[in-house]
Design a protein around this motif. Structure first.
Motif, short mmCIF file in Angstrom:
data_model
loop_
_atom_site.label_atom_id
_atom_site.label_comp_id
_atom_site.label_asym_id
_atom_site.label_seq_id
_atom_site.Cartn_x
_atom_site.Cartn_y
_atom_site.Cartn_z
N ILE A 25 58.51 -58.72 12.78
CA ILE A 25 57.12 -58.31 12.78
C ILE A 25 57.08 -56.79 12.71
CG2 ILE A 25 56.23 -60.35 13.96
CD1 ILE A 25 56.31 -58.83 16.58
N TYR A 26 56.00 -56.27 12.12
CA TYR A 26 55.97 -54.84 11.81
C TYR A 26 54.73 -54.17 12.38
CZ TYR A 26 59.55 -56.30 8.49
OH TYR A 26 60.68 -56.84 7.93
N ASN A 27 54.95 -52.99 12.96
CA ASN A 27 53.88 -52.05 13.30
C ASN A 27 52.93 -52.52 14.40
OD1 ASN A 27 54.84 -50.25 11.23
ND2 ASN A 27 53.81 -51.56 9.73
N PHE A 28 53.39 -53.42 15.24
CA PHE A 28 52.62 -53.80 16.42
C PHE A 28 53.15 -53.00 17.61
CE2 PHE A 28 52.06 -57.52 13.72
CZ PHE A 28 50.70 -57.79 13.88
N ASP A 29 52.27 -52.32 18.30
CA ASP A 29 52.67 -51.50 19.45
C ASP A 29 53.34 -52.38 20.50
OD1 ASP A 29 52.91 -49.87 21.67
OD2 ASP A 29 50.87 -49.08 21.54
N PRO A 30 54.59 -52.07 20.89
CA PRO A 30 55.29 -52.92 21.88
C PRO A 30 54.69 -52.85 23.28
CG PRO A 30 56.80 -51.43 20.74
CD PRO A 30 55.43 -50.98 20.40
N GLN A 31 53.84 -51.84 23.52
CA GLN A 31 53.21 -51.65 24.83
C GLN A 31 54.27 -51.39 25.92
OE1 GLN A 31 50.34 -54.75 25.70
NE2 GLN A 31 49.66 -54.83 23.56
N PHE A 32 55.04 -50.33 25.69
CA PHE A 32 55.99 -49.88 26.71
C PHE A 32 55.22 -49.32 27.91
CE2 PHE A 32 58.61 -49.03 22.78
CZ PHE A 32 59.47 -50.09 22.97
N ARG A 33 55.86 -49.38 29.06
CA ARG A 33 55.19 -48.92 30.28
C ARG A 33 54.85 -47.44 30.22
NH1 ARG A 33 58.00 -50.22 35.90
NH2 ARG A 33 57.14 -52.28 35.41
N ASN A 34 55.83 -46.59 29.96
CA ASN A 34 55.59 -45.15 29.92
C ASN A 34 56.74 -44.49 29.16
OD1 ASN A 34 55.27 -42.36 30.42
ND2 ASN A 34 54.22 -42.77 32.35
N THR A 35 56.53 -44.19 27.89
CA THR A 35 57.61 -43.64 27.08
C THR A 35 57.98 -42.22 27.49
OG1 THR A 35 55.99 -42.91 25.42
CG2 THR A 35 57.01 -45.08 25.11
N GLU A 36 57.01 -41.44 28.02
CA GLU A 36 57.33 -40.09 28.47
C GLU A 36 58.32 -40.10 29.62
OE1 GLU A 36 53.92 -37.82 29.41
OE2 GLU A 36 53.06 -37.91 27.38
N LYS A 37 58.24 -41.14 30.45
CA LYS A 37 59.14 -41.25 31.60
C LYS A 37 60.29 -42.22 31.31
CE LYS A 37 55.57 -40.21 35.03
NZ LYS A 37 54.85 -40.69 36.24
#
Length: 517
Positions: free
Chosen positions: A459-471
């Motif tokens: 699947i392509y270009n669906f936001d995985p919804q990570f918790r916090n990429t900055e951290k």
């Protein structure tokens, strides 16, 4: 004429002002100084390694110009702390003048020198005080730092202060290098969790030897330092799952030697874990590798009967260049998480053999512009004078997430010789990928996404919804589109996620099963 009058008037004004000015009169301080803090915490340092510089601001709240009779360290000249009072270094100062309603800065550093002070414990609080004045006017500010004992590994220096460099054996040829470092002694080939290890230069695992790193070990590197695993040598980093995901008590942690909070996420503090040509059977399990230049560099041996490097349940963060850089090598990865790399998080270059399953390859780097995607695959190496080609025998990515803050987060870059005989095999199966699939600027057979021999179940270009990429919190939410999208066959091969959650019944993509934040 007018300009001359202006100059004459200005000069007369200065002379008049100067003649009327009274000299400042400084009264002794009366114990009413105010401070920006009552305790200066210098965070954590290793014995014999200097701290960062911290500051203390001293205020004179009164309407009088004052002179502070003394500012000194309680432990005097024997103190491991150093002061700088308004630009003057020292440990004791007399008659320090401070104007009414004004302030001065005191800068503080420390080094705990074990040649003068034996360590009372493997970890302890080292304290002193800055004393202002004396008697009934005495005021103080406490100084506190945590000092850790450590095992120090560093190269020797000769009589001319020249640092020892490594000599390497490559395919029977002895190579003199300019890499500062030395081979580990037989007594140094097991790193335990009893004390941290601090490495200066490159610590090389000797030919035919194995460096074993036990669960819970902490390995710290000075600038331009790392571990080099030489020919016929092996690194086995045997971490274990940690119940405390804050402290990671059982994981092995590789990071820089600056322990202050301001350095906790600074990329490029040290060099690399370098798996040199003809090193063999290397394994990394349950490790966190952060703040390197290239966290892992693996060279050659793509055709070895066993994988040159097997890396499992491992997190790689904040690499100033690459998280993993493979050059015609062989890597197997499971439950691998990579994020925040100045170039690619995973670069499979000059061909080789790569099998990556249930891994999260992200790149949300924001420190500078980057030219490469999260995942780079190619079969060549270009120098100023030549282009080298090699077979990409396989590059399989199964049940993975490949995502980031750029438009296209993977590139497959193939070159062929005149006979078109160079192998270039890759496949993505059941992955969530960020890529502009309809962008015609990516053309050629390698970007035909309907070709199921190359792309299947993705699947392509669906936001995985990570918790916090900055951290670097790359776990997915309970509404992520990656949920239950995994191929069951690959989930059976890696039945637990990186947190030991079962994934066989409903496998999510990436290294983590979903979690309610």
């Amino acid at each position: 004429m007018k300009r001359l009058l202006y100059i004459s008037f200005f000069t007369s004004f200065i002379l008049l002002w100067s003649s009327c000015r009274k000299d400042f009169e400084f009264a002794p301080s009366s114990g009413n100084l105010q401070f920006s803090k009552t305790t200066v915490y210098l965070d954590t340092i290793f014995a014999n390694i200097g701290s960062s510089t911290y500051n203390l601001k001293v205020y004179n709240p009164s309407g009088d110009d004052i002179s502070i009779p003394t500012i000194r360290l309680a432990n005097g000249e024997s103190s491991g702390y150093r002061l700088n009072v308004d630009g003057v270094p020292g440990k004791s100062f007399e008659n320090v003048e401070l104007l009414a309603k004004d302030s001065l800065f005191i800068f503080v550093e420390t080094t705990f020198d074990t040649s003068q002070n034996p360590l009372p414990a493997t970890e302890f609080l080292y304290t002193d005080q800055i004393l202002f004045d004396s008697g009934s006017n005495l005021q103080q500010v406490d100084l506190v730092t945590l000092v850790k004992d450590a095992v120090f590994i560093f190269p020797d220096r000769d009589a001319n202060n020249i640092v020892e460099t490594l000599t390497l054996n490559v395919n029977g040829e002895v190579l003199e290098t300019e890499i500062e470092g030395r081979e580990l002694d037989p007594t140094e080939l097991t790193f335990t969790n009893e004390k941290p290890y601090v490495i200066y230069g490159y610590a090389a695992v000797p030919n035919g030897q194995t460096l074993t790193i036990n669960a819970g070990a902490r390995v710290h590197f000075h600038a331009n330092s790392g571990i080099l695993v030489s020919e016929n040598a092996t690194l086995n980093a045997n971490g274990a799952h940690s119940l405390d995901q804050e402290n990671l008590e059982n994981e092995i942690i590789f990071e820089g030697d600056r322990l202050e909070p301001g350095f906790s996420d600074v990329a490029g503090q040290w060099g690399t874990l370098w798996f040199f040509e003809n090193s063999v059977n290397n394994t990394i399990n349950y490790a966190t590798i952060k703040n390197a230049t290239v966290a892992i560099l693996s060279d050659e041996n793509a055709d070895a009967p066993n994988d040159k490097l097997t890396i499992t349940n491992t997190q790689i963060y904040n690499s100033s260049n690459f998280g993993i850089l493979g050059r015609n090598t062989s890597i197997r990865a499971e439950n691998l998480v990579i994020n925040n790399s100045g170039q690619s998080s995973f670069a499979a270059t000059l061909g080789g053999k790569y099998n990556v399953t249930h891994s999260t390859i992200g790149n949300y780097w924001t420190n500078s512009s980057r030219q490469l995607p999260a995942l780079l695959i190619n079969n060549f190496l270009e120098t100023n004078t030549s282009i080298f080609l090699a077979d990409l025998t396989e590059a399989n990515f199964n049940n993975c997430i490949i995502y980031g803050n750029d438009t296209a987060e993977f590139i497959v870059d193939e070159l062929q010789d005149d006979s078109n005989s160079v192998t270039f095999n890759f496949k993505f199966t059941n992955c969530l990928i960020k890529f502009p699939v309809n962008d015609t600027s990516f053309s050629g057979a390698n970007y035909v996404f309907s070709n199921t021999s190359l792309y299947e179940g993705n699947i392509y270009n669906f936001d995985p919804q990570f918790r916090n990429t900055e951290k670097n919190q790359m776990i997915i939410s309970t509404t992520s589109p990656a949920i239950n999208q995994g191929n069951a066959t690959f989930a059976t091969q890696v039945p637990q996620d990186i947190l030991t959650n079962d994934r066989t019944a409903a496998p999510d993509l990436g290294a983590y099963q979903n979690s309610d934040f």
